[in-house]
Design an enzyme around this catalytic site. Structure first.
Site, PDB file in Angstrom:
ATOM      1  N   ASP A 109      67.583  23.636  35.837  1.00 40.66           N
ATOM      2  CA  ASP A 109      67.851  22.934  37.095  1.00 40.66           C
ATOM      3  C   ASP A 109      67.736  23.839  38.320  1.00 40.66           C
ATOM      4  O   ASP A 109      66.920  23.588  39.194  1.00 40.66           O
ATOM      5  CB  ASP A 109      69.183  22.154  37.063  1.00 40.66           C
ATOM      6  CG  ASP A 109      70.422  23.005  36.831  1.00 40.66           C
ATOM      7  OD1 ASP A 109      70.299  24.233  36.631  1.00 40.66           O
ATOM      8  OD2 ASP A 109      71.532  22.443  36.854  1.00 40.66           O
ATOM      9  N   SER A 128      71.097  23.316  32.306  1.00 43.46           N
ATOM     10  CA  SER A 128      71.637  22.898  33.595  1.00 43.46           C
ATOM     11  C   SER A 128      72.969  23.591  33.833  1.00 43.46           C
ATOM     12  O   SER A 128      73.625  24.036  32.908  1.00 43.46           O
ATOM     13  CB  SER A 128      71.832  21.381  33.619  1.00 43.46           C
ATOM     14  OG  SER A 128      72.604  21.010  34.740  1.00 43.46           O
ATOM     15  N   HIS A 129      73.364  23.651  35.109  1.00 46.82           N
ATOM     16  CA  HIS A 129      74.695  24.143  35.436  1.00 46.82           C
ATOM     17  C   HIS A 129      75.774  23.179  34.960  1.00 46.82           C
ATOM     18  O   HIS A 129      76.922  23.552  34.808  1.00 46.82           O
ATOM     19  CB  HIS A 129      74.834  24.327  36.948  1.00 46.82           C
ATOM     20  CG  HIS A 129      74.169  25.564  37.454  1.00 46.82           C
ATOM     21  ND1 HIS A 129      72.805  25.753  37.392  1.00 46.82           N
ATOM     22  CD2 HIS A 129      74.683  26.687  38.008  1.00 46.82           C
ATOM     23  CE1 HIS A 129      72.520  26.942  37.901  1.00 46.82           C
ATOM     24  NE2 HIS A 129      73.632  27.531  38.277  1.00 46.82           N
ATOM     25  N   SER A 130      75.372  21.933  34.770  1.00 46.02           N
ATOM     26  CA  SER A 130      76.339  20.894  34.430  1.00 46.02           C
ATOM     27  C   SER A 130      76.072  20.375  33.033  1.00 46.02           C
ATOM     28  O   SER A 130      74.957  19.987  32.705  1.00 46.02           O
ATOM     29  CB  SER A 130      76.234  19.761  35.463  1.00 46.02           C
ATOM     30  OG  SER A 130      76.630  18.547  34.878  1.00 46.02           O
ATOM     31  N   SER A 179      69.647  30.156  38.979  1.00 46.62           N
ATOM     32  CA  SER A 179      70.304  31.029  38.019  1.00 46.62           C
ATOM     33  C   SER A 179      70.145  30.510  36.590  1.00 46.62           C
ATOM     34  O   SER A 179      70.181  31.290  35.638  1.00 46.62           O
ATOM     35  CB  SER A 179      71.777  31.253  38.374  1.00 46.62           C
ATOM     36  OG  SER A 179      72.465  30.044  38.490  1.00 46.62           O
TER      37      SER A 179
END
Ligand SMILES: [Mg+2]
Lengths: 213, 237
Positions: free
Chosen positions: B73, B15-17, B76
């Site tokens: 997610d 995930s980005h987070s 990218s």
């Protein structure tokens, strides 16, 4: 004139300076239709590239391009990492072990870069991505003849126009695509950074050429 | 059944987070105590983004010999995951799947816990979309289909403690997976396809309750027989 490892490195140093100078502009463009990270991600990646160019000076154009790829892949942190990473990786394999690049070799590298970006991101012309800048750049490069500087200038000119062409488009790829119609009337940050990089390469090649006269 | 100590497919959640990746990994791991579920999120400096090196590390870390399913997610994160897989020594050990992140991670974890192989764990994640249990009354088309093909149905007592929770649901799904039968499990007003572990779990059928199993197709009778047998064994609990 051809481009040796030294020429590629000086073009890359010029690109680092341009990316740093345009960091805020890319942040602003990406904030308008994306997550706002493109400028800082590019700055981080190209700053890391600068220190690696100093610590591991590449011996051939191909190894210089490969150094860009691995550095961006491991440091950028956003979509630009895998996309530019794949682009430079494919450009590196397109030029192979050549010690100097003429115009057609540069065009071949650009073609490899475009193929890599398309394979990685699955975007087409008109999707409002870096493909909109890179596709016309490759076509112009392939039509520009044997002179390396002329090829890079043609590519940079076409990339500028291609980036501009993204303004009215509705994004169909990337974070901006979530905005739908609201993504229109904005310049795509990825197309803009592609155009900036190609312009930096062309300017560097032109000034190298002038210096050699 | 395969032996318990056979390596299980691992999961990597990209995930980005960092918080999002960790939360999803926590949720999925709860259903699958013996599955390695590794979260990868954020950049090394604590920002939002995906870090290639961390993903490469997690691929190795989650692989206990049966391969790894990778969920992501946003776009990218997918590209970063694909790059990491391509650069691995044996790319075939890894599957980057397009799946709803939360449901896909849970479904994949449950399938992996049940001993499913890489391909089947990937399929469980991919199939996790749109498979939520539907109210029986809201699916008239489906029911009429059962009528015309002469369904076999049976009432089954869930005489295990946890009812149709993760493992029993996975067992039930696997029991009929290879058969040429369309099997639906109904609990109260809701029904779920036996092809979806997640949907079966979503019925919330408790231990001591009973469900109706309705099968159609060539192997309908065999499907019902197998499920009855499974229930009689208390789902091997
Ligand atoms: Mg961005």
């Amino acid at each position: 004139m051809t481009c040796t490892a030294e020429g590629v490195v000086s073009a890359l140093r010029a690109a680092v300076a341009v990316v740093i100078a345009h960091r805020d502009e890319l942040v602003r463009l990406d904030r308008e239709i994306g997550d706002g990270d493109h400028g800082e991600n590019m700055r981080r990646g190209f700053t890391a590239l600068l220190s690696r160019l100093d610590s591991e000076p590449p011996a051939t154009p191909g190894s210089a391009l490969k150094l860009v790829a691995t550095t961006l892949i491991s440091t950028v942190g956003g979509a630009a990492g895998p996309l530019y990473g794949t682009a430079f990786l494919r450009a590196a394999s397109a030029v192979g072990d050549a010690t100097a690049l003429d115009g057609p070799a540069v065009a071949k590298a650009l073609r490899g870069a475009l193929d890599g970006v398309v394979a990685r991101g699955k975007a087409e012309v008109g999707d409002k991505t870096m493909v909109d800048a890179l596709t016309p750049a490759v076509a112009a490069a392939e039509a520009a003849g044997d002179d390396m500087v002329a090829v890079l200038v043609a590519a940079a000119d076409a990339a500028d126009a291609g980036a501009e062409s993204t303004v009215p488009l509705v994004a169909r790829k990337g974070r901006a695509s979530y905005l739908g119609e609201r993504s229109a009337d904005h310049l795509d940050p990825g197309a803009r950074s592609t155009a900036l990089l190609l312009r930096a390469f062309a300017d560097a090649a032109q000034s190298d050429e002038r210096a050699q006269r | 059944m395969r032996p318990v100590d056979e390596p299980k497919v691992g999961l990597v959640v990209v995930s980005h987070s960092e918080m999002l990746a960790s939360g999803i990994a926590e949720l999925a791991a709860q259903m699958a105590p013996h599955v390695a579920v590794l979260p990868v999120g954020g950049t090394p400096d604590g920002g939002l983004g995906t870090d290639y090196e961390s993903v490469c590390g997690a691929l190795v870390g989650a692989d206990s010999g049966a391969g790894v399913v990778v969920l992501y997610d946003l776009g990218s994160a997918k590209m970063t995951a694909e790059m990491a897989v391509e650069s691995a020594d044996d790319a075939a050990r890894y599957a980057v799947v397009d799946a709803p992140l939360v449901e896909g991670a849970v479904a994949a974890a449950v399938a992996a816990q049940g001993g499913a192989r890489l391909r089947d764990v990937a399929a469980a994640a991919e199939g996790a979309s749109g498979e939520a249990p539907v109210r029986a009354s809201a699916a008239p088309a489906r029911r009429s289909l059962h009528l015309v093909t002469d369904p076999v149905s049976v009432e089954i007592e869930l005489n295990n403690d946890v009812g149709l929770h993760a493992r029993p649901a996975a067992l039930l799904a696997r029991t009929v997976a290879e058969l040429d039968a369309d099997v639906v499990v109904r609990y109260g007003e809701s029904e779920a396809s036996a092809a979806s572990v997640l949907a079966l779990m979503g019925l919330g059928a408790p231990g001591g309750g009973s469900v109706e199993v309705i099968a159609t197709g060539k192997d309908a009778r065999e499907a019902v027989r197998r499920i009855e047998e499974l229930a009689e064994r208390g789902f091997d609990d």
